[in-house]
Scaffold this active site. Structure first.
Site, mmCIF file in Angstrom:
data_model
loop_
_atom_site.group_PDB
_atom_site.id
_atom_site.type_symbol
_atom_site.label_atom_id
_atom_site.label_comp_id
_atom_site.label_asym_id
_atom_site.label_seq_id
_atom_site.Cartn_x
_atom_site.Cartn_y
_atom_site.Cartn_z
ATOM 1 N N ASN A 99 0.876 -1.223 -0.044
ATOM 2 C CA ASN A 99 -0.081 0.047 -0.103
ATOM 3 C C ASN A 99 0.857 1.296 -0.047
ATOM 4 O O ASN A 99 0.433 2.297 0.232
ATOM 5 C CB ASN A 99 -0.933 -0.060 1.199
ATOM 6 C CG ASN A 99 -1.634 -1.042 1.437
ATOM 7 O OD1 ASN A 99 -1.597 -1.996 2.350
ATOM 8 N ND2 ASN A 99 -2.747 -1.374 0.434
ATOM 9 N N HIS A 138 -2.515 -6.100 -3.359
ATOM 10 C CA HIS A 138 -2.309 -4.667 -4.354
ATOM 11 C C HIS A 138 -1.090 -4.551 -4.891
ATOM 12 O O HIS A 138 -0.525 -3.581 -5.582
ATOM 13 C CB HIS A 138 -2.468 -3.481 -3.356
ATOM 14 C CG HIS A 138 -3.784 -3.085 -2.660
ATOM 15 N ND1 HIS A 138 -4.759 -2.838 -3.549
ATOM 16 C CD2 HIS A 138 -4.238 -3.498 -1.288
ATOM 17 C CE1 HIS A 138 -5.938 -2.807 -2.497
ATOM 18 N NE2 HIS A 138 -5.479 -3.126 -1.481
ATOM 19 N N HIS A 164 0.082 -13.039 3.386
ATOM 20 C CA HIS A 164 -0.762 -11.646 3.378
ATOM 21 C C HIS A 164 -2.126 -12.467 3.280
ATOM 22 O O HIS A 164 -2.629 -12.599 1.994
ATOM 23 C CB HIS A 164 -0.473 -11.250 1.987
ATOM 24 C CG HIS A 164 -0.831 -9.715 1.786
ATOM 25 N ND1 HIS A 164 -0.435 -8.699 2.498
ATOM 26 C CD2 HIS A 164 -2.279 -9.338 1.430
ATOM 27 C CE1 HIS A 164 -1.215 -7.651 2.286
ATOM 28 N NE2 HIS A 164 -2.016 -7.913 1.530
HETATM 29 FE FE LIG Z 1 -2.600 -3.872 2.978
HETATM 30 FE FE LIG Z 2 -3.713 -6.719 1.330
#
Ligand SMILES: [Fe+2]
Ligand SMILES: [Fe+2]
Length: 256
Positions: free
Chosen positions: A36, A64, A145
């Site tokens: 991020n 992401h 993650h």
């Molecule tokens: Fe994140």
């Molecule tokens: Fe994430």
């Protein structure tokens, strides 16, 4: 190991805390989740360079990974940036990397969960394949993650005794379950977030509240204000490659 860095506030506190930890020799290596870092979604090579300059050894990613345009054409030019290993074969980037700390070599593996997330290949089979490639005796740090606490705890127990640490990222909320598993793997369900503290997972709470209360879509910008860095320090025995301890950390601005 440092939880998801969100936008400029996250990058700012990461740089100051990482420099402090490295300069004081409190840690010998830093692994940071950068999914991020760029305006809340993805990362760029330029931002990654700032992370490395501040003392990061390896940057991991997550859902992401591809948030910044053209990053798929750039990821292979920097081996210290890894993306989840359980992406489809042929996808750019690598899922693990060998690194060298001040005191010993180590490997980092990035995986992405499948519960309440977009579909990816099986993370359990993927990590088995990765561990077959990593040279014997090299301590392995895993960034899983994932959204679901169950999937992360299951991964910790799946890898107990085979890696030095399994820590989770993605939820942006630090958990209080840091522990050593029975066979010597350090475990934590989520490292937490490195970003603006007064926020909803790093985003300005006002548009988020608008969306929750009206259902009308809104643009979720990264929040401003003082930042917090969350993560964990894992102590690894150089001889055995196993974890000795794991403890969570939290630093707030201004960093002393
Ligand atoms: Fe994140
Ligand atoms: Fe994430």
């Amino acid at each position: 190991m440092v939880g998801d860095v969100v936008g400029k506030p996250g990058r700012r506190i990461f740089a100051s805390v990482a420099r402090k930890l490295r300069d004081s020799n409190e840690v010998h290596a830093i692994v940071v989740n950068g999914e991020n870092a760029a305006a809340g979604s993805g990362i760029t090579l330029a931002l990654a360079e700032d992370f490395f300059a501040a003392g990061a050894d390896v940057i991991t990613l997550g859902d992401h990974t591809w948030g910044q345009r053209d990053f798929e054409g750039q990821i292979n030019s920097e081996r210290r940036i890894i993306r989840p290993a359980n992406y489809a074969s042929g996808v750019p980037g690598r899922g693990w990397v060998l690194a060298q700390s001040a005191v010993m070599p180590f490997a980092v593996v990035n995986l992405q969960g499948r519960v309440f997330m977009n579909p990816v290949d099986c993370p359990f089979r993927a990590v088995d394949a990765v561990l077959r490639e990593i040279p014997c005796g090299v301590p392995v740090l895993v960034d899983f993650h994932a959204e679901a606490t169950s999937e992360k705890i299951a991964m910790g127990l799946y890898l107990d005794g085979r890696v030095a640490a399994v820590v989770g990222t993605h939820t942006h909320v630090q958990t209080s379950d840091a522990k050593l598993l029975p066979n010597g793997t350090a475990y934590l369900t989520d490292l937490g977030m490195t970003g603006p503290e007064l926020s909803v997972l790093g985003r300005d709470h006002r548009p988020v509240l608008k969306k929750f209360t009206t259902g009308i879509p809104a643009r979720f910008e990264v929040a401003e204000g003082p930042a917090v860095l969350e993560g964990a320090i894992v102590d690894i025995n150089r001889e055995t490659g196993k974890a000795v301890s794991i403890r969570t950390v939290r630093y707030r601005e201004p960093v002393e």
